[in-house]
Every structure is written in C-alpha cells, then in structure tokens.
Design a protein around this motif. Structure first.
Motif, mmCIF file in Angstrom:
data_model
loop_
_atom_site.group_PDB
_atom_site.id
_atom_site.type_symbol
_atom_site.label_atom_id
_atom_site.label_comp_id
_atom_site.label_asym_id
_atom_site.label_seq_id
_atom_site.Cartn_x
_atom_site.Cartn_y
_atom_site.Cartn_z
ATOM 1 N N ARG A 170 13.916 81.092 -8.596
ATOM 2 C CA ARG A 170 13.540 82.483 -8.277
ATOM 3 C C ARG A 170 14.143 83.479 -9.266
ATOM 4 O O ARG A 170 13.682 84.602 -9.371
ATOM 5 C CB ARG A 170 13.915 82.835 -6.844
ATOM 6 N N PHE A 171 15.151 83.059 -9.976
ATOM 7 C CA PHE A 171 15.796 83.942 -10.948
ATOM 8 C C PHE A 171 15.328 83.697 -12.380
ATOM 9 O O PHE A 171 15.829 84.330 -13.310
ATOM 10 C CB PHE A 171 17.316 83.783 -10.871
ATOM 11 N N ALA A 172 14.379 82.784 -12.576
ATOM 12 C CA ALA A 172 13.905 82.447 -13.920
ATOM 13 C C ALA A 172 13.087 83.593 -14.514
ATOM 14 O O ALA A 172 12.425 84.347 -13.805
ATOM 15 C CB ALA A 172 13.058 81.180 -13.873
ATOM 16 N N SER A 173 13.127 83.710 -15.831
ATOM 17 C CA SER A 173 12.353 84.760 -16.499
ATOM 18 C C SER A 173 10.907 84.339 -16.734
ATOM 19 O O SER A 173 10.031 85.187 -16.875
ATOM 20 C CB SER A 173 13.010 85.136 -17.826
ATOM 21 N N ASP A 174 10.641 83.043 -16.751
ATOM 22 C CA ASP A 174 9.290 82.523 -16.974
ATOM 23 C C ASP A 174 8.529 82.488 -15.637
ATOM 24 O O ASP A 174 9.010 81.909 -14.655
ATOM 25 C CB ASP A 174 9.379 81.112 -17.569
ATOM 26 N N ASP A 175 7.353 83.097 -15.588
ATOM 27 C CA ASP A 175 6.571 83.164 -14.347
ATOM 28 C C ASP A 175 6.217 81.789 -13.803
ATOM 29 O O ASP A 175 6.193 81.584 -12.590
ATOM 30 C CB ASP A 175 5.286 83.965 -14.566
ATOM 31 N N ARG A 194 9.356 80.466 -12.177
ATOM 32 C CA ARG A 194 9.668 81.256 -10.985
ATOM 33 C C ARG A 194 8.738 80.911 -9.822
ATOM 34 O O ARG A 194 9.135 80.931 -8.665
ATOM 35 C CB ARG A 194 9.588 82.746 -11.316
ATOM 36 N N ALA A 195 7.490 80.539 -10.112
ATOM 37 C CA ALA A 195 6.534 80.175 -9.061
ATOM 38 C C ALA A 195 6.914 78.872 -8.364
ATOM 39 O O ALA A 195 6.424 78.586 -7.281
ATOM 40 C CB ALA A 195 5.136 80.062 -9.660
ATOM 41 N N MET A 196 7.798 78.094 -8.949
ATOM 42 C CA MET A 196 8.213 76.802 -8.382
ATOM 43 C C MET A 196 9.491 76.939 -7.564
ATOM 44 O O MET A 196 10.328 76.043 -7.539
ATOM 45 C CB MET A 196 8.410 75.782 -9.513
ATOM 46 N N ARG A 197 9.661 78.026 -6.854
ATOM 47 C CA ARG A 197 10.899 78.268 -6.114
ATOM 48 C C ARG A 197 10.796 77.938 -4.635
ATOM 49 O O ARG A 197 11.778 77.968 -3.913
ATOM 50 C CB ARG A 197 11.307 79.728 -6.283
#
Length: 184
Positions: free
Chosen positions: A44-49, A52-55
């Motif tokens: 959820r904190f990743a910069s890559d969408d 981030r969608a895999m949270r």
C-alpha cells in the motif's frame, strides 16, 4: 484484427492490477501473459500503481476479453486455456481490530473452493440506488431536453419580438382610459 484478445487482472476491491491491453489475431492461436507483484500488506505504500494494487488479501480475478468482431472467425465459439501460476508461500497479514468483511480470508479460500459471496444489505442498497439513478437520470434529462426544444421551437415559430399568443378567453380586459366611460 488488431484488438482481438485481451487479459486483465483485478484485485479483491475490483481495481485493475494489470492491463496488458489487447493482442492482434491473424488466424493463428495467440497467447498473452500478465505478471504481478506478490500480495503484501506493505504494498500500500509502494510508488508503483501495479504494486500498490496488490495490497489486498483475498481473491484476485482474471478477465479474458474477446472482441465482438472476432465472432466471424469463431462462429461456434473458441477454446480457451487459462493457466494461472501462484508462487510463494502464504504469509500472515496484519492483525485487525475487527472483522475484515469482504477482505477477510478464511482457510478455505486457498483450496479453490472458497466461500460464496455474502449479501451485504448496505452494498445492495447502494447498488440498487446506483442502477436506479442510472436509469431515471437519463430519462429525466431526455424529457427535459424534449420540453426545452419544443419551447424553443414555439418561440422561433412566433417570430422575433412577438409575445406568445394566449387563448382569447384568457386575455386581460382592456384598461385604457379611452375605453372606460364615466357613469352618471
């Protein structure tokens, strides 16, 4: 056909994880593939969408799309082979203060049988309200447009500077001093 076959992956919140777009069909079998980051709470904190969608914990969905123009090439339908390779070992997620609701993962979810979807009263109400609004709003806007166009057409037909004509029985009585006679 340039855009014949497509593949998308969605997360449990129905958000697009990866969209490989479409691949062309030239009469020979086609293949496409999608890859994703591992499911992890920290994503959820990743910069890559796409990371981030895999949270979300839960079931991820694969959507396979075939362009409607491909029907002429496949009048009887088409065979599809879908291969899904899940890698890694399940890891414990964060502890929640209460039930995770739709994002709750049970031990039965890993065996492919899973649980059936629950009907949530609030979500059903929101769904019906959205569908109702989607039906009623365009109908109301269409009626409003028809009424507005008829009014505009009537104004144009009367000519510039003319007032709309009213029925004779609704015309106001004359009130000029010439028309009034004093009584004796």
């Amino acid at each position: 056909m340039a855009n014949a076959f497509g593949l998308r992956v969605y997360n449990p919140a129905r958000g697009v994880v990866s969209d490989g777009g479409f691949v062309a069909y030239s009469g020979k079998p086609v293949t496409t593939g999608e890859f994703s980051a591992p499911v992890a709470y920290g994503n959820r904190f990743a910069s890559d969408d796409t990371v981030r969608a895999m949270r979300f914990a839960g079931r991820y969905y694969v959507a396979v799309t075939l362009d409607s123009g491909a029907a002429k090439h496949f009048p009887q339908g088409a065979d599809l082979t879908l291969r899904v390779d899940v890698r890694g070992t399940p890891q414990a997620g964060p502890g929640y203060a209460g039930p995770a609701g739709d994002f709750d993962v049970t031990p039965g979810d890993g065996d492919g049988t899973g649980r059936t979807a629950r009907t949530n009263g609030t979500l059903m109400l929101v769904a019906y309200a959205g569908i109702g609004t989607g039906v009623v709003l365009p109908a109301g806007l269409g009626a409003w447009t028809v009424v507005a166009r008829r009014g505009a057409a009537a104004t144009i037909a009367q000519g510039p500077g003319e007032a709309p004509s009213a029925p004779r029985d609704r015309l106001p009585a004359p009130s000029s001093p010439v028309d009034q006679q004093p009584t004796q």
